[in-house]
Design a protein around this motif. Sequence first.
Motif, PDB file in Angstrom:
ATOM      1  N   SER A  17       0.869  -1.134  -0.020  1.00 53.53           N
ATOM      2  CA  SER A  17       0.022  -0.168   0.044  1.00 53.53           C
ATOM      3  C   SER A  17       0.783   1.226   0.020  1.00 53.53           C
ATOM      4  O   SER A  17       2.188   1.398   0.503  1.00 53.53           O
ATOM      5  CB  SER A  17      -1.114   0.011   1.098  1.00 53.53           C
ATOM      6  OG  SER A  17      -0.097  -0.010   2.373  1.00 53.53           O
ATOM      7  N   GLU A  40       0.206   3.919   1.687  1.00 53.79           N
ATOM      8  CA  GLU A  40       0.332   4.310   3.112  1.00 53.79           C
ATOM      9  C   GLU A  40       1.549   3.821   3.853  1.00 53.79           C
ATOM     10  O   GLU A  40       2.119   4.380   4.326  1.00 53.79           O
ATOM     11  CB  GLU A  40      -1.070   4.214   3.764  1.00 53.79           C
ATOM     12  CG  GLU A  40      -1.133   4.584   5.220  1.00 53.79           C
ATOM     13  CD  GLU A  40      -2.374   4.271   5.851  1.00 53.79           C
ATOM     14  OE1 GLU A  40      -2.653   4.174   7.026  1.00 53.79           O
ATOM     15  OE2 GLU A  40      -3.512   3.987   5.201  1.00 53.79           O
ATOM     16  N   GLU A  41       1.521   2.593   3.565  1.00 58.78           N
ATOM     17  CA  GLU A  41       2.988   1.837   4.447  1.00 58.78           C
ATOM     18  C   GLU A  41       4.002   2.600   3.598  1.00 58.78           C
ATOM     19  O   GLU A  41       5.164   2.531   4.555  1.00 58.78           O
ATOM     20  CB  GLU A  41       2.718   0.275   3.991  1.00 58.78           C
ATOM     21  CG  GLU A  41       3.852  -0.400   4.714  1.00 58.78           C
ATOM     22  CD  GLU A  41       3.807  -1.930   4.257  1.00 58.78           C
ATOM     23  OE1 GLU A  41       4.612  -2.752   4.902  1.00 58.78           O
ATOM     24  OE2 GLU A  41       2.804  -2.620   3.360  1.00 58.78           O
ATOM     25  N   ALA A  59       4.975   5.881   5.073  1.00 57.85           N
ATOM     26  CA  ALA A  59       4.763   5.989   6.502  1.00 57.85           C
ATOM     27  C   ALA A  59       5.909   6.850   7.255  1.00 57.85           C
ATOM     28  O   ALA A  59       5.528   7.311   8.356  1.00 57.85           O
ATOM     29  CB  ALA A  59       4.664   4.552   7.483  1.00 57.85           C
ATOM     30  N   SER A  90       5.292  14.128   1.672  1.00 60.12           N
ATOM     31  CA  SER A  90       5.211  13.257   0.601  1.00 60.12           C
ATOM     32  C   SER A  90       4.707  14.188  -0.494  1.00 60.12           C
ATOM     33  O   SER A  90       3.835  14.988  -0.281  1.00 60.12           O
ATOM     34  CB  SER A  90       4.172  12.101   0.885  1.00 60.12           C
ATOM     35  OG  SER A  90       2.953  12.450   1.444  1.00 60.12           O
ATOM     36  N   ASP A 145      -7.620   9.074  -4.184  1.00 62.00           N
ATOM     37  CA  ASP A 145      -7.344   8.629  -3.082  1.00 62.00           C
ATOM     38  C   ASP A 145      -5.980   8.622  -2.776  1.00 62.00           C
ATOM     39  O   ASP A 145      -5.420   8.873  -1.446  1.00 62.00           O
ATOM     40  CB  ASP A 145      -7.856   7.300  -2.832  1.00 62.00           C
ATOM     41  CG  ASP A 145      -9.467   7.357  -2.639  1.00 62.00           C
ATOM     42  OD1 ASP A 145     -10.035   8.520  -2.451  1.00 62.00           O
ATOM     43  OD2 ASP A 145     -10.142   6.190  -2.604  1.00 62.00           O
ATOM     44  N   GLU A 146      -4.989   8.344  -3.600  1.00 65.01           N
ATOM     45  CA  GLU A 146      -3.676   8.273  -3.434  1.00 65.01           C
ATOM     46  C   GLU A 146      -2.923   9.558  -3.380  1.00 65.01           C
ATOM     47  O   GLU A 146      -2.229   9.789  -2.654  1.00 65.01           O
ATOM     48  CB  GLU A 146      -2.999   7.334  -4.578  1.00 65.01           C
ATOM     49  CG  GLU A 146      -3.292   5.799  -4.430  1.00 65.01           C
ATOM     50  CD  GLU A 146      -2.961   5.163  -5.956  1.00 65.01           C
ATOM     51  OE1 GLU A 146      -2.866   3.890  -5.765  1.00 65.01           O
ATOM     52  OE2 GLU A 146      -2.884   5.774  -6.704  1.00 65.01           O
ATOM     53  N   LEU A 205      -3.289  10.943  -0.081  1.00 68.35           N
ATOM     54  CA  LEU A 205      -2.579  10.606   1.059  1.00 68.35           C
ATOM     55  C   LEU A 205      -1.080  11.384   1.107  1.00 68.35           C
ATOM     56  O   LEU A 205      -0.531  11.362   2.235  1.00 68.35           O
ATOM     57  CB  LEU A 205      -1.971   9.082   0.828  1.00 68.35           C
ATOM     58  CG  LEU A 205      -2.945   7.956   1.062  1.00 68.35           C
ATOM     59  CD1 LEU A 205      -2.502   6.654   0.657  1.00 68.35           C
ATOM     60  CD2 LEU A 205      -3.659   7.902   2.477  1.00 68.35           C
ATOM     61  N   CYS A 206      -0.869  12.156   0.193  1.00 69.38           N
ATOM     62  CA  CYS A 206       0.136  13.150   0.161  1.00 69.38           C
ATOM     63  C   CYS A 206       0.134  14.550   0.675  1.00 69.38           C
ATOM     64  O   CYS A 206      -1.135  14.864   0.513  1.00 69.38           O
ATOM     65  CB  CYS A 206       0.721  13.069  -1.421  1.00 69.38           C
ATOM     66  SG  CYS A 206       1.277  11.173  -1.870  1.00 69.38           S
ATOM     67  N   SER A 246       3.192  10.495   8.037  1.00 68.73           N
ATOM     68  CA  SER A 246       1.918   9.620   7.588  1.00 68.73           C
ATOM     69  C   SER A 246       1.468   8.524   8.797  1.00 68.73           C
ATOM     70  O   SER A 246       0.302   8.445   8.718  1.00 68.73           O
ATOM     71  CB  SER A 246       2.211   8.994   6.344  1.00 68.73           C
ATOM     72  OG  SER A 246       1.120   8.333   6.013  1.00 68.73           O
ATOM     73  N   GLU A 264      -2.210   9.593   9.472  1.00 66.84           N
ATOM     74  CA  GLU A 264      -3.328   8.687   9.026  1.00 66.84           C
ATOM     75  C   GLU A 264      -4.294   7.988  10.016  1.00 66.84           C
ATOM     76  O   GLU A 264      -5.645   8.180   9.917  1.00 66.84           O
ATOM     77  CB  GLU A 264      -2.933   7.623   7.987  1.00 66.84           C
ATOM     78  CG  GLU A 264      -2.107   8.064   6.618  1.00 66.84           C
ATOM     79  CD  GLU A 264      -3.149   8.612   5.773  1.00 66.84           C
ATOM     80  OE1 GLU A 264      -4.491   8.353   5.647  1.00 66.84           O
ATOM     81  OE2 GLU A 264      -2.744   9.628   5.210  1.00 66.84           O
ATOM     82  N   ARG A 284      -8.439  16.862   4.729  1.00 65.12           N
ATOM     83  CA  ARG A 284      -6.800  16.589   4.419  1.00 65.12           C
ATOM     84  C   ARG A 284      -6.215  17.888   3.822  1.00 65.12           C
ATOM     85  O   ARG A 284      -5.084  18.020   4.313  1.00 65.12           O
ATOM     86  CB  ARG A 284      -6.771  15.498   3.636  1.00 65.12           C
ATOM     87  CG  ARG A 284      -6.954  14.138   3.930  1.00 65.12           C
ATOM     88  CD  ARG A 284      -6.960  13.081   3.069  1.00 65.12           C
ATOM     89  NE  ARG A 284      -7.077  11.543   3.666  1.00 65.12           N
ATOM     90  CZ  ARG A 284      -6.260  10.897   4.250  1.00 65.12           C
ATOM     91  NH1 ARG A 284      -4.972  11.200   4.057  1.00 65.12           N
ATOM     92  NH2 ARG A 284      -6.416   9.700   4.678  1.00 65.12           N
TER      93      ARG A 284
END
Length: 245
Positions: free
Chosen positions: A67, A69-70, A73, A78, A125-126, A129-130, A176, A180, A209
């Motif tokens: 993933s 996210e992993e 992390a 990012s 969605d990706e 995450l950044c 992250s 998260e 976010r």
Amino acid sequence: MDLKERVSIVLVGTQSPGNIGMVCRAMKNMGLRDLRLVNPCQVDHLDAIKFAVSARDLLESARIFTSLEEAIADSEYSVATTRRHGKYRAEISTPPEIVERFAGCAPTSRLALVFGREDSGLTTDEVALCRWQSTIETADEFGSLNLSQAVLIFCYEFLKGAAPAPVKAARELAGSASLEPMYGHMEKTFLRIGYLNPQNPDHMMRTMRRIFARAELDEREVASLRGLLSQIDWACAEFKGKKGA
């Protein structure tokens, strides 16, 4: 560590083994060594080995994750690389601007440059995450870059910007791994009090976010927000439904 030693290249869903090899070569040309792959194609394919040339050591040391996210992390910062603009892709910097922003951050902080699939890039969605978003300016009539070309341009900018870490004190930002869980807690709490639409909670959470990405929270601030959310959870134990419902 100088600037470029704190930067990771993250490839998401890469479809061509040759592109992974060429990315390894581009990274080594510019002095970057940390390659992370999220759900990639076959990494030990002959094309990957062939196109890596003398950067096969980077190919063999690349870490594989299940993933994004992993994979990010451990990075306080990012960057989602994207060609598309839109509702959730509005605050986009150039590669030199990203280098300049990161150069002023804490000297121990890490940054992950995230690149998407060759045919479709990163999902919304990706991107969410950044912390930051960036794009490479190209001619209007043909803006598509090969994956390794895009990586090379970013790596070159970091090579140019590499310099001794600033001696002034800088804030250590939350990574992250802390952010998260906070966003997950926030979503559950906001759903509980009726603030989010349960049919489409991601719409408002992407806005949240962006707000907190701009705030650049440190660990203490994340803990404070988690405390606030826990207090809301406790206070609304008897909550019966959305106001006016």
